[in-house]
Design a protein around this motif. Structure first.
Motif, PDB file in Angstrom:
ATOM      1  N   ILE A 107     -81.469   8.037  96.496  1.00  0.00           N
ATOM      2  CA  ILE A 107     -81.171   9.447  96.773  1.00  0.00           C
ATOM      3  C   ILE A 107     -81.592   9.762  98.193  1.00  0.00           C
ATOM      4  O   ILE A 107     -82.744   9.604  98.571  1.00  0.00           O
ATOM      5  CB  ILE A 107     -81.909  10.368  95.776  1.00  0.00           C
ATOM      6  N   LYS A 108     -80.644  10.221  98.980  1.00  0.00           N
ATOM      7  CA  LYS A 108     -80.925  10.566 100.365  1.00  0.00           C
ATOM      8  C   LYS A 108     -80.411  11.979 100.626  1.00  0.00           C
ATOM      9  O   LYS A 108     -79.224  12.240 100.564  1.00  0.00           O
ATOM     10  CB  LYS A 108     -80.234   9.584 101.296  1.00  0.00           C
ATOM     11  N   GLY A 109     -81.320  12.878 100.904  1.00  0.00           N
ATOM     12  CA  GLY A 109     -80.920  14.233 101.267  1.00  0.00           C
ATOM     13  C   GLY A 109     -80.480  15.064 100.071  1.00  0.00           C
ATOM     14  O   GLY A 109     -80.741  14.751  98.919  1.00  0.00           O
ATOM     15  N   THR A 112     -74.522  16.307  96.819  1.00  0.00           N
ATOM     16  CA  THR A 112     -73.247  16.981  97.013  1.00  0.00           C
ATOM     17  C   THR A 112     -72.821  17.627  95.702  1.00  0.00           C
ATOM     18  O   THR A 112     -73.439  17.423  94.653  1.00  0.00           O
ATOM     19  CB  THR A 112     -72.161  15.976  97.446  1.00  0.00           C
ATOM     20  N   LYS A 113     -71.756  18.379  95.764  1.00  0.00           N
ATOM     21  CA  LYS A 113     -71.253  19.028  94.552  1.00  0.00           C
ATOM     22  C   LYS A 113     -70.850  17.965  93.529  1.00  0.00           C
ATOM     23  O   LYS A 113     -71.099  18.102  92.329  1.00  0.00           O
ATOM     24  CB  LYS A 113     -70.049  19.907  94.896  1.00  0.00           C
ATOM     25  N   ARG A 114     -70.249  16.881  94.019  1.00  0.00           N
ATOM     26  CA  ARG A 114     -69.848  15.793  93.121  1.00  0.00           C
ATOM     27  C   ARG A 114     -71.074  15.154  92.459  1.00  0.00           C
ATOM     28  O   ARG A 114     -71.070  14.878  91.259  1.00  0.00           O
ATOM     29  CB  ARG A 114     -69.074  14.751  93.927  1.00  0.00           C
ATOM     30  N   ASP A 115     -72.130  14.914  93.254  1.00  0.00           N
ATOM     31  CA  ASP A 115     -73.371  14.359  92.701  1.00  0.00           C
ATOM     32  C   ASP A 115     -73.948  15.271  91.627  1.00  0.00           C
ATOM     33  O   ASP A 115     -74.413  14.812  90.587  1.00  0.00           O
ATOM     34  CB  ASP A 115     -74.413  14.153  93.801  1.00  0.00           C
ATOM     35  N   ARG A 116     -73.949  16.574  91.894  1.00  0.00           N
ATOM     36  CA  ARG A 116     -74.493  17.535  90.937  1.00  0.00           C
ATOM     37  C   ARG A 116     -73.698  17.510  89.635  1.00  0.00           C
ATOM     38  O   ARG A 116     -74.267  17.504  88.539  1.00  0.00           O
ATOM     39  CB  ARG A 116     -74.488  18.942  91.529  1.00  0.00           C
ATOM     40  N   ARG A 117     -72.385  17.462  89.733  1.00  0.00           N
ATOM     41  CA  ARG A 117     -71.541  17.437  88.526  1.00  0.00           C
ATOM     42  C   ARG A 117     -71.773  16.155  87.722  1.00  0.00           C
ATOM     43  O   ARG A 117     -71.839  16.192  86.503  1.00  0.00           O
ATOM     44  CB  ARG A 117     -70.071  17.562  88.912  1.00  0.00           C
ATOM     45  N   HIS A 119     -74.508  14.405  87.664  1.00  0.00           N
ATOM     46  CA  HIS A 119     -75.842  14.545  87.091  1.00  0.00           C
ATOM     47  C   HIS A 119     -75.798  15.434  85.838  1.00  0.00           C
ATOM     48  O   HIS A 119     -76.384  15.103  84.814  1.00  0.00           O
ATOM     49  CB  HIS A 119     -76.781  15.132  88.140  1.00  0.00           C
ATOM     50  N   GLU A 120     -75.075  16.543  85.927  1.00  0.00           N
ATOM     51  CA  GLU A 120     -74.957  17.442  84.773  1.00  0.00           C
ATOM     52  C   GLU A 120     -74.217  16.765  83.621  1.00  0.00           C
ATOM     53  O   GLU A 120     -74.599  16.882  82.460  1.00  0.00           O
ATOM     54  CB  GLU A 120     -74.248  18.737  85.177  1.00  0.00           C
ATOM     55  N   ARG A 121     -73.160  16.034  83.956  1.00  0.00           N
ATOM     56  CA  ARG A 121     -72.391  15.325  82.939  1.00  0.00           C
ATOM     57  C   ARG A 121     -73.260  14.271  82.237  1.00  0.00           C
ATOM     58  O   ARG A 121     -73.216  14.114  81.017  1.00  0.00           O
ATOM     59  CB  ARG A 121     -71.178  14.654  83.591  1.00  0.00           C
ATOM     60  N   PHE A 122     -74.057  13.586  83.003  1.00  0.00           N
ATOM     61  CA  PHE A 122     -74.938  12.550  82.453  1.00  0.00           C
ATOM     62  C   PHE A 122     -76.026  13.167  81.575  1.00  0.00           C
ATOM     63  O   PHE A 122     -76.319  12.667  80.477  1.00  0.00           O
ATOM     64  CB  PHE A 122     -75.586  11.761  83.605  1.00  0.00           C
ATOM     65  N   ASN A 123     -76.611  14.261  82.012  1.00  0.00           N
ATOM     66  CA  ASN A 123     -77.714  14.881  81.272  1.00  0.00           C
ATOM     67  C   ASN A 123     -77.252  15.689  80.062  1.00  0.00           C
ATOM     68  O   ASN A 123     -77.980  15.810  79.087  1.00  0.00           O
ATOM     69  CB  ASN A 123     -78.539  15.773  82.174  1.00  0.00           C
ATOM     70  N   HIS A 124     -76.064  16.270  80.132  1.00  0.00           N
ATOM     71  CA  HIS A 124     -75.587  17.128  79.045  1.00  0.00           C
ATOM     72  C   HIS A 124     -74.552  16.447  78.155  1.00  0.00           C
ATOM     73  O   HIS A 124     -74.045  17.045  77.223  1.00  0.00           O
ATOM     74  CB  HIS A 124     -75.039  18.436  79.609  1.00  0.00           C
ATOM     75  N   GLY A 125     -74.206  15.221  78.467  1.00  0.00           N
ATOM     76  CA  GLY A 125     -73.331  14.429  77.611  1.00  0.00           C
ATOM     77  C   GLY A 125     -71.908  14.916  77.499  1.00  0.00           C
ATOM     78  O   GLY A 125     -71.258  14.768  76.478  1.00  0.00           O
ATOM     79  N   GLU A 126     -71.367  15.508  78.540  1.00  0.00           N
ATOM     80  CA  GLU A 126     -69.979  16.012  78.492  1.00  0.00           C
ATOM     81  C   GLU A 126     -68.982  14.914  78.673  1.00  0.00           C
ATOM     82  O   GLU A 126     -69.127  13.909  79.185  1.00  0.00           O
ATOM     83  CB  GLU A 126     -69.779  17.073  79.572  1.00  0.00           C
TER      84      GLU A 126
END
Length: 126
Positions: A107-109, A112-117, A119-126
């Motif tokens: 993880i550097k810096g 991005t919006k793509r990274d956030r999505r 991460h959310e997909r991975f954590n919330h199982g969508e």
């Protein structure tokens, strides 16, 4: 050359990329001369033992040459001798990093919006 400031010597010996990084490390106590904390303006002498922690590696070295000019790595390597236990410790730590990869190291810096999505997909199982 008789005397060199420790911040210049650390930069010339290529332990730090800039003198400011060397100064910050000295001020925070990550560089010790003969076991004692020092100031950036302290003069380095031949035969002194230094303990250097630049964040990723730690060295225990003996000063065998003085320089205040940054040159190539092969020349910089002639300014110090590293102790056997220091070499063994760094090799062991390098092997440990290879076997047990730190997830946060990639993880550097700011994400991005793509990274956030992702991460959310991975954590919330969508």
């Amino acid at each position: 050359m008789d005397n060199v400031r420790i911040d210049k010597w650390l930069w010339a010996a290529r332990f730090f990329k800039t003198r400011n990084l060397a100064i910050d490390a000295i001020d925070s106590g990550k560089v010790k001369v003969n076991g004692d904390r020092v100031k950036p303006a302290r003069l380095v002498k031949l035969g002194e033992k230094l303990h250097i922690d630049n964040g990723s590696d730690e060295w225990d070295i003996l000063v065998v040459g003085l320089s205040d000019q940054r040159q190539g790595a092969p020349i910089a390597r002639t300014l110090y001798e590293e102790s056997e236990e220091s070499i063994a410790r760094r090799v062991k730590e390098s092997e440990r990093r290879k076997l047990f990869h730190e997830p946060a190291a990639d993880i550097k810096g700011r994400p991005t919006k793509r990274d956030r999505r992702e991460h959310e997909r991975f954590n919330h199982g969508e």
